[in-house]
Motif scaffolding. Structure first.
Motif: not given
Ligand code: FES
Ligand SMILES: Cc1cc2nc3c(=O)[nH]c(=O)nc-3n(C[C@H](O)[C@@H](O)[C@H](O)COP(=O)(O)OP(=O)(O)OC[C@H]3O[C@@H](n4cnc5c(N)ncnc54)[C@H](O)[C@@H]3O)c2cc1C
Lengths: 98, 473
Positions: A60-63, A65-70, A80-82
């Protein structure tokens, strides 16, 4: 048709293709890119289920922060965005059922 | 082992990087920390190693120049390093870092915080569907990986960012199914005088809009996304017209799309400054709650300086100059003579800030937008708490964001409240007919970023951990 913003996609040169797996499925990618980008490009948007209501979630946030992409890599839960793609990486989702 | 430096700078965006460079030029030892692997911040995020070659953009060029300047400087750079706790000591600061999966500490005599911003997204039904990305967040995907959110994308949000994102999608070969923006054409006309100070940026933006119009992409002015439909992935986006206060009025229409970029302006990332001891104040014209600061980034806390969008949303051009001013001010604190250099920079800063604040004014959500969040809408993504559940907690007496947080765990989840607290604060203000300035965000608590348990194992002694006190209500 006149384009004031030109399509430059053909001018992008990416590193040679590698593969990793997401819940066992082969995913083509380029080493060094973000896992989230590679997953999105191959249509894997649903990365986990929300713990409370089980609903589908994805980046979601691609930065970071949101932890939605884990996702899970070698037992560790990572954003996964990091995370970076490497050849042969085994990635699993945090879905209740895969 | 802890290393002592003169100045530590948190955040290697235009603000922090320029603060580090300016202080370093005065002979001070400076360490620049960032959780990204390369400097550049959000606006000038570097390309990944997977991109061997690609056409240059204003963002990639400015970022490249900044990275080169840092390379040629004496600034020590620590990438892939997350600051998760900040402590003040008698002789300076201790930063608790997460690096390569481990916790470690660094010490500095003075501290510059330049942590930038994150985005605000007004929750709407379906915004948690995979395929919905933040509007600013999507630019990270473009800049770092030159990757599109999907095949056919709806782009929606406030301010100039919505047109930048639409243009980037077209530049990278994607299809924009439609642009939906709460701003009306009149809002832009009113911003014109302030924008004339940067004709280059004005022209760039006008080009984006003209390109969309030539391509026949519908632009829905004074509209907002009201629903996202799709089971497990985005299938369609619903949108409604807004009135002058951005309350939804009139019937919903839909656009078929497989992805949506959605954002409603930026919020200063104030948590690090709060942990360092700075009080917050409400400045809606600068993005909402801000750490209080004086001239050239100084604060009431000795040895602590703040700059960039984290100290008020003024945009990248202002952040650069703000960073220089603040780095010079920090150098002065440690004995360098920088007053005349700073005096010479201030007029440029004022000009850049004027442009940036005009963009902030366009981007800030108006009150009515909150009505898009229905009782069934998930507000807290981490705990899947709906607007209705949070409204009930407020009605039962939870009159502060801290109270909602401890009562419901809204804001205690994995993201630490970063994506719900602003919406919750506005719900409280609306329900109790109070001003937003009376409802501050929940008290910031460490860790600033999630710290995996595995990182704490090993050499680390648990008794060394700074244990946060329970939140005051
Ligand atoms: S998309 Fe929000 S933490 Fe990776
Ligand atoms: C996702 C996103 C994309 C944006 N894209 C654009 C754009 O394309 N064009 C534009 O004009 N404006 C953009 N902005 C607005 C942006 O705020 C710019 O105005 C500019 O980047 C501000 O510069 P800055 O140095 O203040 O902050 P930033 O550039 O945001 O830099 C802050 C840095 O601090 C780091 N950081 C924060 N917290 C920590 C921590 N705890 N530990 C370690 N590092 C930390 C971050 O990784 C980041 O690199 C964007 C904002 C966001 C949130």
């Amino acid at each position: 048709m006149i384009r004031l913003v030109r399509d430059q996609s053909a001018q992008i040169k990416r590193a040679s293709e590698v593969r990793f797996t997401f819940d066992g499925a082969q995913v083509p990618a380029h080493s060094g890119e973000s896992l989230l980008a590679a997953l999105i490009r191959s249509g894997h948007l649903h990365l986990r289920d929300a713990p409370e209501d089980g609903a589908a979630r994805g980046g979601f946030c691609c930065m970071g922060l949101c932890q939605e992409c884990v996702v899970r890599i070698e037992g560790q839960v990572v954003e996964s965005c990091r995370a970076m793609v490497t050849s042969g990486l085994a990635v699993t989702s945090l879905k209740a059922r895969t | 082992m802890t290393e002592h430096v003169d100045i530590a700078v948190i955040g290697a965006g235009p603000a922090g990087a320029n603060a580090a460079l300016a202080a370093s030029r005065h002979g001070l030892s400076v360490t620049l920390l960032d959780e990204q692997s390369k400097p550049g911040g959000q606006v000038w995020r570097a390309r990944s190693a997977a991109i061997l070659d690609a056409p240059s953009t204003p963002e990639s060029a400015a970022g490249g120049a900044l990275r080169q300047r840092l390379q040629n400087s004496a600034v020590a750079r620590l990438g892939d390093t997350r600051v998760w706790q900040i402590e003040r000591t008698e002789d300076g600061w201790v930063l608790h870092l997460l690096r390569q999966g481990r916790v470690e500490q660094r010490r500095a005599r003075a501290l510059v915080i330049a942590t930038g911003a994150r985005e605000f997204v007004q929750p709407v039904p379906g915004w948690t569907t995979p395929g919905v990305l933040g509007l600013a967040g999507a630019t990270a995907l473009f800049k770092q990986d030159l990757t599109l959110p999907g095949q056919r994308t709806v782009v929606s949000g406030t301010g100039p960012l919505v047109f930048f994102v639409a243009a980037e999608i077209r530049r990278l070969g994607g299809e924009v199914a439609g642009v939906i923006t709460p701003n009306g054409r009149g809002d832009w006309l009113r911003a014109l005088p302030a924008m004339l100070s940067r004709p280059d940026l004005l022209l760039r933006g006008a080009r984006w809009v003209a390109d969309l119009m030539l391509a026949g992409v519908p632009i829905h002015w004074r509209h907002a996304v009201s629903t996202v439909a799709g089971d497990g992935r985005v299938a369609a986006v619903g949108f409604r017209p807004l009135d002058a206060d951005w309350s939804p009025v009139g019937a919903e229409r839909g656009i078929a799309a497989d992805s949506l970029c959605l954002g409603n302006g930026l919020i200063p990332a104030v948590e690090a400054a709060e942990l360092a001891g700075v009080a917050l104040e409400h400045r809606p014209e600068l993005g909402g709650w801000l750490p209080r600061r004086g001239a050239d980034g100084e604060t009431e806390v000795p040895g602590l300086f703040l700059c960039g969008d984290g100290a008020g949303i003024r945009g990248a051009a202002a952040a650069e100059i703000d960073g220089r001013l603040t780095g010079l001010r920090a150098a002065q604190h440690l004995g360098a003579e920088t007053a005349s250099e700073r005096a010479a920079l201030r007029p440029r800063y004022a000009r850049a800030a004027r442009f940036g604040m005009a963009m902030t004014a366009l981007s800030m959500p108006r009150k009515g937008l909150a009505e898009l969040t229905t009782p069934d809408t998930i507000v807290c993504r981490c705990e899947s708490l709906t607007g209705g559940v949070i409204a009930a907690e407020i009605a039962a007496g939870a009159g502060s964001t801290n109270a909602v947080k401890s009562g419901l765990r809204a804001g205690m989840g994995a993201c630490g409240g970063k994506f719900c607290q602003t919406a919750v604060a506005r719900m409280i203000a609306a329900a109790e007919d109070r001003a937003e300035a009376e409802v501050p965000p929940p008290t910031a608590r460490p860790p600033l970023r999630p710290v995996p348990v595995s990182a704490l194992a090993g050499e680390f002694d648990y008794s060394d951990l700074p244990i946060p006190k329970p939140a005051p209500l």
